[in-house]
Design a protein around this motif. Sequence first.
Motif, PDB file in Angstrom:
ATOM      1  N   ARG A 301       0.729  -1.241  -0.085  1.00 25.49           N
ATOM      2  CA  ARG A 301       0.046   0.003  -0.074  1.00 25.49           C
ATOM      3  C   ARG A 301       0.834   1.390  -0.100  1.00 25.49           C
ATOM      4  N   GLU A 302       1.860   1.305   0.910  1.00 22.90           N
ATOM      5  CA  GLU A 302       2.830   2.289   0.820  1.00 22.90           C
ATOM      6  C   GLU A 302       3.461   2.681  -0.604  1.00 22.90           C
ATOM      7  N   LEU A 303       3.998   1.557  -1.128  1.00 21.24           N
ATOM      8  CA  LEU A 303       4.478   1.658  -2.443  1.00 21.24           C
ATOM      9  C   LEU A 303       3.397   1.978  -3.624  1.00 21.24           C
ATOM     10  N   ALA A 304       2.115   1.976  -3.424  1.00 22.07           N
ATOM     11  CA  ALA A 304       1.124   2.374  -4.261  1.00 22.07           C
ATOM     12  C   ALA A 304       0.638   3.928  -4.024  1.00 22.07           C
ATOM     13  N   LEU A 305       0.750   4.279  -2.835  1.00 20.92           N
ATOM     14  CA  LEU A 305       0.775   5.668  -2.526  1.00 20.92           C
ATOM     15  C   LEU A 305       1.785   6.653  -3.118  1.00 20.92           C
ATOM     16  N   GLU A 306       2.948   5.923  -3.094  1.00 23.40           N
ATOM     17  CA  GLU A 306       4.150   6.734  -3.395  1.00 23.40           C
ATOM     18  C   GLU A 306       4.267   6.812  -4.711  1.00 23.40           C
ATOM     19  N   ARG A 307       4.115   5.792  -5.634  1.00 22.82           N
ATOM     20  CA  ARG A 307       4.282   5.777  -7.053  1.00 22.82           C
ATOM     21  C   ARG A 307       3.011   6.359  -7.733  1.00 22.82           C
ATOM     22  N   VAL A 308       1.788   6.223  -7.493  1.00 21.08           N
ATOM     23  CA  VAL A 308       0.468   6.924  -8.131  1.00 21.08           C
ATOM     24  C   VAL A 308       0.462   8.302  -7.698  1.00 21.08           C
ATOM     25  N   GLY A 309       1.079   8.687  -6.453  1.00 21.47           N
ATOM     26  CA  GLY A 309       0.997  10.077  -6.280  1.00 21.47           C
ATOM     27  C   GLY A 309       2.165  10.965  -6.634  1.00 21.47           C
ATOM     28  N   ALA A 310       3.159   9.952  -7.183  1.00 27.54           N
ATOM     29  CA  ALA A 310       4.396  11.029  -7.626  1.00 27.54           C
ATOM     30  C   ALA A 310       4.265  11.808  -8.758  1.00 27.54           C
ATOM     31  N   PRO A 311       4.530  12.871  -9.221  1.00 23.11           N
ATOM     32  CA  PRO A 311       4.459  13.760 -10.149  1.00 23.11           C
ATOM     33  C   PRO A 311       4.694  13.058 -11.575  1.00 23.11           C
ATOM     34  N   LEU A 323      -1.398  -1.874  -7.635  1.00 20.03           N
ATOM     35  CA  LEU A 323      -1.006  -2.029  -6.408  1.00 20.03           C
ATOM     36  C   LEU A 323      -2.083  -1.630  -5.435  1.00 20.03           C
ATOM     37  N   PHE A 324      -3.225  -0.931  -5.957  1.00 14.33           N
ATOM     38  CA  PHE A 324      -4.669  -0.625  -5.005  1.00 14.33           C
ATOM     39  C   PHE A 324      -5.382  -1.742  -4.896  1.00 14.33           C
ATOM     40  N   LYS A 325      -5.109  -2.690  -6.172  1.00 16.93           N
ATOM     41  CA  LYS A 325      -6.183  -3.741  -6.049  1.00 16.93           C
ATOM     42  C   LYS A 325      -6.633  -4.504  -4.873  1.00 16.93           C
ATOM     43  N   ASN A 326      -5.664  -4.735  -3.852  1.00 18.52           N
ATOM     44  CA  ASN A 326      -5.679  -5.608  -2.637  1.00 18.52           C
ATOM     45  C   ASN A 326      -5.403  -4.679  -1.609  1.00 18.52           C
ATOM     46  N   ASN A 327      -5.286  -3.407  -1.806  1.00 14.14           N
ATOM     47  CA  ASN A 327      -4.619  -2.483  -0.787  1.00 14.14           C
ATOM     48  C   ASN A 327      -5.341  -0.928  -1.007  1.00 14.14           C
ATOM     49  N   TYR A 328      -6.180  -1.068  -1.446  1.00 17.05           N
ATOM     50  CA  TYR A 328      -7.231   0.239  -1.417  1.00 17.05           C
ATOM     51  C   TYR A 328      -8.127   0.465  -0.148  1.00 17.05           C
ATOM     52  N   PRO A 330     -10.395   3.772   1.786  1.00 23.90           N
ATOM     53  CA  PRO A 330     -11.163   4.843   1.667  1.00 23.90           C
ATOM     54  C   PRO A 330     -10.472   6.128   1.371  1.00 23.90           C
ATOM     55  N   GLY A 331     -10.378   6.953   0.449  1.00 21.71           N
ATOM     56  CA  GLY A 331     -10.030   8.078   0.362  1.00 21.71           C
ATOM     57  C   GLY A 331      -8.837   8.077  -0.522  1.00 21.71           C
ATOM     58  N   ASP A 332      -8.190   6.822  -0.888  1.00 20.79           N
ATOM     59  CA  ASP A 332      -7.232   6.615  -1.945  1.00 20.79           C
ATOM     60  C   ASP A 332      -7.865   7.168  -3.136  1.00 20.79           C
ATOM     61  N   GLU A 333      -9.253   7.191  -3.681  1.00 17.92           N
ATOM     62  CA  GLU A 333      -9.694   7.435  -5.079  1.00 17.92           C
ATOM     63  C   GLU A 333      -9.574   8.749  -5.234  1.00 17.92           C
ATOM     64  N   THR A 334      -9.102   9.846  -4.237  1.00 13.46           N
ATOM     65  CA  THR A 334      -8.823  11.163  -4.417  1.00 13.46           C
ATOM     66  C   THR A 334      -7.324  11.147  -5.282  1.00 13.46           C
ATOM     67  N   LEU A 335      -6.504  10.369  -4.571  1.00  8.84           N
ATOM     68  CA  LEU A 335      -5.234  10.126  -4.990  1.00  8.84           C
ATOM     69  C   LEU A 335      -5.040   9.725  -6.534  1.00  8.84           C
ATOM     70  N   ILE A 336      -5.863   8.656  -6.720  1.00  7.16           N
ATOM     71  CA  ILE A 336      -6.045   7.912  -7.968  1.00  7.16           C
ATOM     72  C   ILE A 336      -6.498   8.775  -9.061  1.00  7.16           C
ATOM     73  N   LEU A 337      -7.720   9.491  -8.806  1.00 10.27           N
ATOM     74  CA  LEU A 337      -8.208  10.334  -9.789  1.00 10.27           C
ATOM     75  C   LEU A 337      -7.466  11.509 -10.071  1.00 10.27           C
ATOM     76  N   ALA A 338      -6.616  12.057  -9.135  1.00  6.35           N
ATOM     77  CA  ALA A 338      -5.873  13.226  -9.461  1.00  6.35           C
ATOM     78  C   ALA A 338      -4.682  12.937 -10.342  1.00  6.35           C
ATOM     79  N   ALA A 339      -4.260  11.531 -10.039  1.00 10.09           N
ATOM     80  CA  ALA A 339      -3.057  11.028 -11.032  1.00 10.09           C
ATOM     81  C   ALA A 339      -3.450  10.968 -12.390  1.00 10.09           C
ATOM     82  N   LEU A 340      -4.759  10.471 -12.494  1.00 11.42           N
ATOM     83  CA  LEU A 340      -5.389  10.171 -14.001  1.00 11.42           C
ATOM     84  C   LEU A 340      -5.729  11.554 -14.542  1.00 11.42           C
ATOM     85  N   GLU A 341      -6.361  12.432 -13.959  1.00  9.94           N
ATOM     86  CA  GLU A 341      -6.567  13.775 -14.541  1.00  9.94           C
ATOM     87  C   GLU A 341      -5.400  14.517 -14.881  1.00  9.94           C
ATOM     88  N   ARG A 342      -4.362  14.138 -14.304  1.00 10.73           N
ATOM     89  CA  ARG A 342      -3.145  14.930 -14.885  1.00 10.73           C
ATOM     90  C   ARG A 342      -2.583  14.539 -16.247  1.00 10.73           C
TER      91      ARG A 342
END
Length: 423
Positions: A301-311, A323-328, A330-342
């Motif tokens: 989960r820590e790796l997922a947050l680090e990688r998807v949250g990276a610029p 990495l989020f499939k088994n480590n999601y 609540p609240g992670d959707e904000t990080l994931i969507l922000a990464a996709l929207e960029r």
Amino acid sequence: MHVQEHGLDGVEDLVLAACLENQTYDSQCEGSRAAWLYSLYKGTPAYPRFAAPILTAMISSTDDVDGDQQRALASLMARDGDLEAATALRAHVWGQTFSADRVLGAGPIRNLDGLPAIVEIARRLGKVLQQDPEAWVDPLDYLVDDPFPFDEVFAELKRIAAGDEAVAAYVAKEEAERIASSNRPDWSKEDPAASARRRGDAFMQDNPLDTILAAATSKSGGRGRFMQFGRWASEDDLNRILDRLRIESEPEACEKLLCAFRRRQLPRLDECVWALACHSAADVRNAAAVALSHTSDPRVRELALERVGAPGFSSDYAEELDLFKNNYQPGDETLILAALERQTVDGDEAHYLGTCAIDVCNSADSPALAGVAEWVYRTNPCAICRRRAVEKLQEWHRLPPHIAAECRFDALEDLRKLVHEQP
């Protein structure tokens, strides 16, 4: 929707381009768009502007998805009374040599002229067989479709074969194949689990661990072979794969070996996989991320947050979303969507990201991910992925009305049915 409201004004060129060039992302899986495209210009004042270039392009078309679509459009026009389209399609189909791997336009000419067209194709292919009895020709089940049941068509061909040597040659080839098929083991009634085990046993017999390890460093082993091995391998074999990864330095070999864990959980969170998740080669890094994604663990989960949250997160590392499939949480959707929207992506890049994103939606199954599913719907060029996104939004009762309205006019028939059957 524009055509429904305003006609073809302002979009003629776009629609014509889509008729001439098949714009499906995956034509084999998505099916034909010909009927949908035809409905856009059928009976409109612009019809002649569409018919002429479609027929011109078809005349010189070859065995490709563009040509298949053009032939299907010509058949639809001909069946609605366009004599020029009928003449052009017949000339195109009957003008080919029938010695290629596939009869071009078999379906369109069958849909136009019915059973006589199937008989004539069989006759032409029979002449090829008369010259070379071992030649590959389209079998009858390639040529028939509703409303032409196989058994009825085959009975008619056998009747005609009595007085037609070419048709008789085709029928003889078909009968020989049916006899050969009847002598093969019939696995269709076998229990699916037993059938899978049997296939797995056969695969492992032909691909023991030592063979797989040798294939990793050769050019002969495709990635699918390693995925198949991972499915059936014992835990001891998988641990041996991890042992090999500890000493393997060739990137391509590392990626292949990691493919054994593409659909199988790691027997242990070995440090070599963590190291490969930081590899300079994107393919290796992605493969390591997928291997880790099957495990629910704070480090993953820590790796997922680090990688998807990276610029620097991009479609090159799309599978790090897994990495989020088994480590999601609540609240992670904000990080994931922000990464996709960029991302400013289209085509393959949008598909890579969208496929992984909708997999996360399905695995986590949280309505909070509705924004991610909407991103997939509006960005992904693949109609299959768009349908998966809409299915999830419907399941969550989060399908926006404007998306539901668009889906009723979508090019994919399955998506149109989905919103009509489940409003």
